[in-house]
Design a protein around this motif. Structure first.
Motif, short mmCIF file in Angstrom:
data_model
loop_
_atom_site.label_atom_id
_atom_site.label_comp_id
_atom_site.label_asym_id
_atom_site.label_seq_id
_atom_site.Cartn_x
_atom_site.Cartn_y
_atom_site.Cartn_z
N ILE A 1 -9.30 4.38 5.97
CA ILE A 1 -9.66 3.02 6.41
C ILE A 1 -8.36 2.25 6.58
CG2 ILE A 1 -10.97 0.94 5.81
CD1 ILE A 1 -12.50 2.90 3.77
N GLU A 2 -8.04 1.87 7.80
CA GLU A 2 -6.76 1.23 8.11
C GLU A 2 -6.92 -0.28 8.29
OE1 GLU A 2 -4.11 4.10 10.63
OE2 GLU A 2 -6.15 4.18 11.44
N PHE A 3 -5.90 -1.02 7.89
CA PHE A 3 -5.96 -2.48 8.04
C PHE A 3 -4.57 -3.08 8.17
CE2 PHE A 3 -5.23 -1.94 3.53
CZ PHE A 3 -4.49 -3.05 3.15
N GLU A 4 -4.53 -4.35 8.56
CA GLU A 4 -3.30 -5.13 8.61
C GLU A 4 -3.63 -6.56 8.23
OE1 GLU A 4 -1.87 -4.95 12.61
OE2 GLU A 4 -3.63 -5.95 13.44
N TYR A 5 -2.63 -7.31 7.76
CA TYR A 5 -2.84 -8.71 7.39
C TYR A 5 -2.67 -9.59 8.62
CZ TYR A 5 -1.94 -6.82 2.70
OH TYR A 5 -1.95 -6.09 1.55
N LYS A 6 -3.65 -10.44 8.87
CA LYS A 6 -3.57 -11.32 10.04
C LYS A 6 -2.40 -12.28 9.95
CE LYS A 6 -6.30 -14.54 12.83
NZ LYS A 6 -7.62 -15.21 13.00
N ASP A 7 -2.08 -12.72 8.73
CA ASP A 7 -1.05 -13.74 8.58
C ASP A 7 0.36 -13.17 8.43
OD1 ASP A 7 -2.31 -12.82 6.25
OD2 ASP A 7 -1.61 -14.50 5.05
N GLN A 8 0.53 -11.86 8.53
CA GLN A 8 1.89 -11.32 8.50
C GLN A 8 2.41 -11.16 9.92
OE1 GLN A 8 2.67 -7.53 6.55
NE2 GLN A 8 4.87 -7.90 6.60
N THR A 9 3.45 -11.87 10.24
CA THR A 9 4.07 -11.78 11.56
C THR A 9 5.51 -11.29 11.47
OG1 THR A 9 4.73 -14.12 11.41
CG2 THR A 9 2.63 -13.63 12.50
N SER B 1 -3.36 -13.43 -3.35
CA SER B 1 -4.32 -13.75 -2.29
C SER B 1 -5.37 -12.65 -2.19
CB SER B 1 -3.61 -13.93 -0.94
OG SER B 1 -2.91 -15.14 -0.91
N HIS B 2 -6.53 -13.04 -1.73
CA HIS B 2 -7.72 -12.19 -1.70
C HIS B 2 -8.07 -11.89 -0.25
CE1 HIS B 2 -12.33 -12.06 -2.81
NE2 HIS B 2 -11.90 -10.91 -2.32
N TYR B 3 -8.17 -10.61 0.10
CA TYR B 3 -8.57 -10.15 1.42
C TYR B 3 -9.75 -9.18 1.28
CZ TYR B 3 -3.91 -11.72 2.98
OH TYR B 3 -2.77 -12.46 3.25
N ILE B 4 -10.57 -9.08 2.33
CA ILE B 4 -11.71 -8.17 2.32
C ILE B 4 -11.58 -7.17 3.45
CG2 ILE B 4 -14.20 -7.97 2.65
CD1 ILE B 4 -14.57 -10.56 1.20
N VAL B 5 -11.76 -5.88 3.11
CA VAL B 5 -11.73 -4.78 4.09
C VAL B 5 -13.13 -4.15 4.12
CG1 VAL B 5 -10.77 -2.51 4.61
CG2 VAL B 5 -9.29 -4.33 3.74
N ASN B 6 -13.67 -3.97 5.32
CA ASN B 6 -14.98 -3.35 5.50
C ASN B 6 -14.81 -1.83 5.54
OD1 ASN B 6 -17.44 -2.34 6.39
ND2 ASN B 6 -17.79 -3.98 7.86
N PRO B 7 -15.40 -1.09 4.59
CA PRO B 7 -15.21 0.36 4.56
C PRO B 7 -15.94 1.11 5.67
CG PRO B 7 -16.78 -0.29 2.88
CD PRO B 7 -16.23 -1.56 3.47
N LEU B 8 -16.84 0.43 6.38
CA LEU B 8 -17.63 1.09 7.43
C LEU B 8 -16.97 1.02 8.80
CD1 LEU B 8 -21.21 -0.16 6.44
CD2 LEU B 8 -20.04 1.96 5.75
N THR B 9 -15.97 0.15 8.95
CA THR B 9 -15.30 -0.01 10.24
C THR B 9 -14.37 1.17 10.51
OG1 THR B 9 -15.39 -2.41 10.01
CG2 THR B 9 -13.84 -1.52 11.62
N GLU C 1 -12.23 1.52 13.35
CA GLU C 1 -10.93 1.17 13.91
C GLU C 1 -10.11 0.37 12.90
OE1 GLU C 1 -13.95 -1.98 15.10
OE2 GLU C 1 -13.86 0.22 15.12
N LYS C 2 -8.83 0.19 13.20
CA LYS C 2 -7.96 -0.58 12.33
C LYS C 2 -8.42 -2.02 12.28
CE LYS C 2 -3.03 -1.42 11.49
NZ LYS C 2 -1.66 -1.13 11.98
N GLN C 3 -8.48 -2.58 11.08
CA GLN C 3 -8.97 -3.94 10.88
C GLN C 3 -7.83 -4.93 10.67
OE1 GLN C 3 -12.19 -4.06 7.81
NE2 GLN C 3 -11.94 -1.83 7.80
N THR C 4 -8.04 -6.13 11.17
CA THR C 4 -7.14 -7.24 10.88
C THR C 4 -7.85 -8.14 9.89
OG1 THR C 4 -6.16 -7.13 13.08
CG2 THR C 4 -5.85 -9.17 11.84
N VAL C 5 -7.33 -8.25 8.68
CA VAL C 5 -8.04 -8.96 7.62
C VAL C 5 -7.42 -10.33 7.37
CG1 VAL C 5 -8.86 -6.85 6.54
CG2 VAL C 5 -6.68 -7.79 5.81
N GLU C 6 -8.28 -11.29 7.07
CA GLU C 6 -7.85 -12.66 6.86
C GLU C 6 -7.86 -13.04 5.39
OE1 GLU C 6 -9.45 -15.69 9.43
OE2 GLU C 6 -10.21 -14.20 10.84
N LYS C 7 -6.93 -13.91 5.02
CA LYS C 7 -6.86 -14.42 3.66
C LYS C 7 -8.08 -15.28 3.36
CE LYS C 7 -2.92 -16.18 2.70
NZ LYS C 7 -1.81 -17.17 2.69
N ILE C 8 -8.73 -15.01 2.22
CA ILE C 8 -9.92 -15.75 1.83
C ILE C 8 -9.60 -16.87 0.85
CG2 ILE C 8 -12.14 -15.55 0.61
CD1 ILE C 8 -12.31 -12.72 1.66
#
Length: 287
Positions: free
Chosen positions: A127-135, A171-179, A181-188
């Motif tokens: 399950i792949e992801f990236e942080y939306k707020d990291q530039t 900081s708290h982020y949520i990743v969906n295990p069912l997705t 493709e690579k997800q872009t996750v947002e800070k909650i």
């Protein structure tokens, strides 16, 4: 004016949640020294009353079942995926999730979580992801907010809690295990812990986190879950567990009906040396 308002709000928020940590000497609760095979143990989780752990990045791609009573290795599991920088482990009641998202340098673009069944090690899901707020992917080493070493599984999702070197927050982020493709996750949500978080556990609507400061102070915090499934809406209970010079670099926490289990990796600084240990705190011993 807007910038001033934001800074004032952050300052006021920090004042509201600033609190003295209750001293709680973790060294008194040591129950075992772990095998040298687990010298860099970096996380704990209970799955069906069995306690699992692993070593972090640079070590073999294996995880272990250990005894909660003695810390002895019961079984070793060999996986088919690399241990680039494993840093956290959790479960959904049936399968394990291993977080390969250690990111001390802040440069990684291949953050992932592996889903695996202890009875079928050949088949796993990445399950792949990236942080939306990291530039910025070229920050100073250990001086950024996009490392992570803690996660739990809750309400069908993977919840990741960051290890924020620069701001000393989480900081708290949520990743969906069912997705797929690579997800872009947002800070909650974010909380000013004052230390970097190195592991997390969830039990009966409470979030438990552990970590340390650059000055080698070791802490545990306990947050209450609110109706939205969030944790940082009000002040948490904070415990100072001691110094890494005496209890080691705390990297793992797991909780069950009996109490709280904490582990540290092998720690050596100057003439201080602490072996990899397992600690157990009965609930009744916490105020």
């Amino acid at each position: 004016m807007k910038k001033f308002s934001i800074l004032f709000s952050l300052f006021f928020f920090s004042l509201i949640f600033a609190q003295e940590a209750e001293k709680f000497p973790l060294h008194k609760y040591k129950i075992a020294t772990l095998s040298d095979s687990l010298s860099e143990t970096s996380g704990l989780t209970f799955l069906k009353d069995r306690l699992y752990t692993f070593n972090d990045g640079g070590n073999p791609n294996e995880f272990y079942e250990i005894s909660p009573e003695t810390g002895k290795i019961i079984k070793k599991f060999q996986t088919n995926f690399d241990n680039k920088d494993w840093e956290a482990i959790t479960n959904d009641g049936e399968e394990l999730y291993i977080g390969d998202f250690g990111n001390n340098a802040g440069k990684r673009k291949d953050l992932s979580v592996y889903q695996i069944n202890t009875n079928d090690l050949e088949n796993y899901k990445k399950i792949e992801f990236e942080y939306k707020d990291q530039t910025d992917f070229s920050p100073p080493y250990l001086n950024h907010d996009f490392d992570a070493e803690a996660m739990i599984f809750l309400n069908g999702n993977i919840h990741i809690f960051t290890k924020k070197w620069a701001s000393k927050e989480v900081s708290h982020y949520i990743v969906n295990p069912l997705t797929k493709e690579k997800q872009t996750v947002e800070k909650i949500e974010t909380y000013p812990t004052g230390f970097v978080v190195t592991d997390a556990a969830y039990y009966q609507k409470k979030l438990y986190v552990v970590g340390y400061t650059r000055e080698a102070e070791v802490f545990m915090m306990i947050f209450d879950e609110n109706e939205n499934g969030h944790f940082f809406g009000k002040e948490a209970k904070k415990y100072k567990l001691g110094s890494a010079l005496t209890v080691g670099q705390v990297e793992g926490i797991a909780v069950n009906s009996k109490g709280i289990y904490i582990s540290n990796e092998n720690f050596s600084k100057y003439f201080f040396k602490v072996k990899q240990n397992l600690y157990f705190i009965p609930f009744e011993n916490l105020k």
